[in-house]
Design a protein around this motif. Structure first.
Motif, PDB file in Angstrom:
ATOM      1  N   ALA A 189       0.859  -1.326  -0.091  1.00  0.00           N
ATOM      2  CA  ALA A 189       0.131  -0.182   0.291  1.00  0.00           C
ATOM      3  C   ALA A 189       0.650   1.147   0.374  1.00  0.00           C
ATOM      4  N   GLY A 214      -4.420  -0.850  -2.536  1.00  0.00           N
ATOM      5  CA  GLY A 214      -3.521  -0.044  -2.051  1.00  0.00           C
ATOM      6  C   GLY A 214      -2.561   0.626  -2.724  1.00  0.00           C
ATOM      7  N   LEU A 424      -9.135   0.459   3.225  1.00  0.00           N
ATOM      8  CA  LEU A 424      -8.154   1.713   3.813  1.00  0.00           C
ATOM      9  C   LEU A 424      -9.353   3.380   4.005  1.00  0.00           C
TER      10      LEU A 424
END
Length: 847
Positions: A189, A214, A424
């Protein structure tokens, strides 16, 4: 049309079209629009929060032992969803007024607006996983149609060589394999990748894989030059580039990897690396401080305002500096050149990996084993991981078929054993996409997981009455915001089947797009104005379209460039009566002005008017003072019928957040980006929010006129004008006059512009191959025909091209009838090097 043929009397005003019946859109009356506008003005956070609760699933950690993905259902007044571990349905004991965020709209640091603070979600879950969990795994998520055409199909009408559907379960499997492949490459991410691919399903797979993990991606349109791709890779800080061996366009192969990716990575050096390499080489040579400073200054002068540049450009700067030095022998100068050239060649690798999707399967592909990896090999290894993890979780699966045979919810659980979705922060960057403006350094505008997906999904309901099971055909590429927002996110999030069509919608004939509508029973059609103008150029094109049924269509819309009434009328008569005019741009993220589906109080006429969505507090402002030292001017609201700049006086969730930048501060803390990161916010603020003295209002830089009924018409970029006796004429007025005259009078002396040939991929100068009659050489003062060239784009103009290898361009200005004949003759003589150049009236084109 504004005039009747053979008459000087104005034609009657266009008649409003009877609106279709809406099934999903609730804004079907003026009173409903007024109520929505009032609610948004009173409390924008609550208004958009209600939409976000309905449109998206949110991850709520407090529900159950492992959290749950939940959505508010207005019909029942309850929150429902799925347990994050077992994936079983849950109905948490949450009140209807519960919200997953602590702050719906944070405007404390305006114009740095943040939405749904503290809430967790994921674009990929909302676009793919939840539909399979709901039992729709067998439904087609997308239809793919390849570029190549077989004229023997369909009784001689022809059909695509390659055409197939991808179910929602298959899509989830493909995305999970890509996600695992990215994870196996060490990506996590917050890392960035660049995607430069043809319009094929694999682009959707890798895009959704980034969303799932992400990973922040930047899509780069496949028609941009290697220099543009190079700049964007570096500006993004991309660790990985995803490309393809090639794509098809107009039955020819475009070699993506060898034409774009390899030259972008190998032929260009980042400006700061180039200066550093020169400085290090000079230090090793033991030159005098004065000589070193002069040579370094020459290199720095060349790289100024460049993101990346060719090594030869730097060497030219070094050479000019050497020529200015006195007392330097030719042997010493040669030694310096050699040392600097060697240093430039040994600069560090630009990226870790290039993932190559096999699509056209050309032989003898240029390959760098230390960098290049086949996408299918990475995903094949990932599939074995998926199967092993699924077996460890108790699922008796041994191959892809047995995995896909699982019931929908079990299938998702098997996938999640190895490739779960990452919850997220709502403000976590989803992607950034560069505007295509020609004014200075390109801007990578940032869109996010929460507000962007929620807003685009809701715009689908309002503008298109989008319903689960609809089929939507967007004539665009995922390298443009239209492809990201409506071909991918808007369609998938609302359970609409999206059409992915490779190549041109009018090849091998203008009826190609209509054949797709007929065969796939398309309900929603979205295309730019330029596309329809291409169809208008020849009566045979119209007949080609009429050979196919468009009866399945209930709505179509324009996007990107301003629409002329004559073009809109043509679309309403030929394609579908409810052919609306929508306005938005890359930065907006999704539609902001349109016609509300089924609403007779905002009438649809062939007048190029459009209406603001109720949450878009739009107006037209006119400068009422000279600019101050900061460039700001006093604003006044334009009178009805007066042209000015279109503005939006309040934020909305799918508006871009900032411009990508400040990479050193971009750090991930848990499931969110460190709060101190704002990107290149000062540039964002100055570019879009501070034009008007003492007033924050988002300003795109487009001309508009407002009308008494609340409608607006768009008139092109406010910086693309010709000043005639104090009258600022935009591109739309000029183009509209041309089109009206051509429609009324086929022998019109008003010219067409035809470009025959192309420029060298390595050249930045236009070369004229001939001087035919009426050949026009644009002068520097002609703002509507600028001559600067960047790769395959001429600034202010857009070219459709399948070749970048020819080096000659001829510009012809002809009458309409001459244009058709010239194009046909040129196409017969050299089909791969004939292009039609049409003026783009928006530098921030979205299609």
């Amino acid at each position: 049309m504004s005039m009747s043929i053979g008459s000087k009397e104005p034609a009657p005003a266009p008649v409003a079209v009877a609106p279709p019946s809406a099934h999903v859109n609730s804004l079907t009356t003026r009173s409903a629009w007024d109520a929505a506008r009032a609610a948004c003005q009173l409390d924008p956070g609550a208004y958009h929060g209600d939409i976000a609760c309905r449109e998206l699933h949110w991850f709520e950690p407090s529900v159950g032992e492992h959290g749950a993905w939940i959505r508010f259902e207005p019909a029942t007044g309850m929150w429902r969803g799925f347990d994050a571990r077992t994936l079983q349905p849950v109905q948490p004991a949450l009140p209807a007024q519960y919200r997953p965020w602590h702050t719906a709209l944070d405007s404390s640091e305006a114009p740095f607006y943040r939405w749904f603070g503290g809430a967790l979600t994921n674009a990929c879950f909302n676009e793919i996983d939840r539909h399979v969990l709901d039992g729709h795994g067998a439904e087609a998520a997308l239809w793919f149609e390849g570029d190549r055409w077989d004229q023997s199909q369909d009784g001689g009408r022809g059909g695509p060589v390659v055409s197939y559907s991808v179910s929602r379960k298959q899509l989830l499997l493909e995305v999970a394999r890509c996600a695992l492949a990215l994870r196996n490459l060490g990506l996590q991410a917050g890392d960035r990748i660049a995607i430069n691919m043809p319009n094929i399903p694999e682009q959707v797979y890798w895009t959704e894989a980034c969303k799932r993990l992400g990973i922040v991606y930047t899509p780069v349109f496949g028609g941009f030059s290697d220099k543009t791709l190079s700049d964007r890779i570096h500006n993004a800080g991309a660790r990985v580039v995803i490309t393809a061996d090639g794509g098809y366009r107009n039955a020819q192969i475009v070699a993506f990897k060898e034409a774009y990716t390899d030259p972008a990575l190998d032929g260009y050096v980042p400006a700061e690396q180039a200066v550093r390499a020169v400085a290090q080489a000079l230090e090793s040579l033991g030159l005098s401080a004065a000589h070193s400073a002069r040579i370094l200054e020459g290199a720095e002068r060349v790289v100024a305002n460049e993101i990346t540049l060719e090594r030869s450009d730097i060497m030219r700067g070094v050479g000019r500096a050497l020529e200015s030095l006195s007392g330097l022998s030719s042997a010493e100068a040669s030694r310096i050149r050699t040392a600097i050239a060697s240093a430039l060649v040994t600069t560090p690798p630009r990226v870790d990996t290039v993932i190559v999707v096999r699509h056209t399967a050309q032989a003898d592909l240029l390959w760098r084993a230390e960098r290049d990896q086949w996408g299918h090999e990475l995903t094949a290894a990932a599939q074995q991981q998926l199967l092993a993890a699924a077996r460890a979780a108790g699922f008796a699966v041994h191959d892809e078929q047995s995995l896909l045979a699982l019931p929908d919810r079990e299938f998702v659980a098997a996938i999640w054993a190895a490739a779960p979705v990452e919850p997220l922060d709502a403000e976590f960057p989803l992607f950034f996409i560069y505007t295509s403006g020609s004014t200075g350094k390109p801007k990578g505008v940032v869109h996010v997981h929460g507000g962007y997906v929620s807003g685009v999904a809701h715009s689908m309901r309002v503008a298109f009455d989008a319903r689960a099971g609809d089929v939507m055909y967007v004539v665009a590429d995922p390298g443009w915001i239209t492809g990201q927002s409506y071909m991918i996110s808007g369609a998938l999030s609302t359970r609409v089947t999206t059409v992915i069509a490779e190549g041109a919608p009018v090849f091998p004939g203008a009826g190609r797009f209509a054949s797709i509508i007929e065969r796939l029973k398309v309900n929603i059609f979205k295309a730019g104005v330029t596309f329809l103008k291409t169809v208008m150029t020849d009566p045979q094109n119209v007949e080609d379209v009429r050979a196919y049924s468009r009866a399945s269509l209930r709505v179509a819309t324009f996007c990107a460039e301003p629409t002329s009434p004559v073009v809109q009328q043509f679309g309403m008569e030929l394609v579908t009566p409810w052919y609306t005019n929508s306005y938005w741009a890359t930065e907006h993220g999704g539609i902001v002005w349109t016609h509300l589906y089924g609403n007779a109080d905002f009438p649809l006429r062939a007048d190029a008017h459009t209406y603001p969505l109720p949450w878009i507090l739009g107006d037209v402002w006119v400068a009422d003072s000279e600019a101050d030292a900061s460039g700001s001017v006093q604003a006044r609201s334009a009178d009805v019928g007066e042209k000015g700049e279109i503005v939006i006086a309040a934020p909305f969730p799918y508006l871009c957040r900032t411009i990508w930048g400040a990479e050193a501060d971009f750090k991930i803390e848990g499931r969110a980006v460190a709060r101190g990161w704002r990107g290149d916010f000062e540039r964002y603020r100055k570019t879009y929010w501070t034009r008007w003295r003492g007033r924050l209002a988002y300003t795109q830089g487009d001309f508009a006129v407002k009308y008494a009924d609340g409608g607006f018409s768009l008139h092109g970029r406010s910086d693309d004008v010709i000043n005639v006796s104090g009258h600022r004429l935009g591109t739309e007025e000029i183009e509209g006059a041309i089109l009206r005259d051509k429609q009324v009078n086929p022998d019109s002396p008003v010219g067409n512009v035809i470009v025959v040939g192309a420029w060298s991929a390595r050249s930045s100068k236009v070369k004229t191959s001939a001087t035919p009659r009426r050949c026009a050489t644009p002068s520097p003062s002609m703002n509507c025909a600028r001559r600067s060239v960047s790769g395959r784009h001429v600034s202010g103009w857009r070219m459709s091209s399948s070749s970048s290898k020819t080096s000659a361009i001829s510009v012809f200005i002809t009458t309409p009838r001459e244009a058709v004949g010239a194009m046909r003759r040129a196409s017969r003589s050299s089909p791969s090097t004939t292009h039609r150049l049409t003026h783009s009236t928006s530098e921030r084109s979205t299609s």
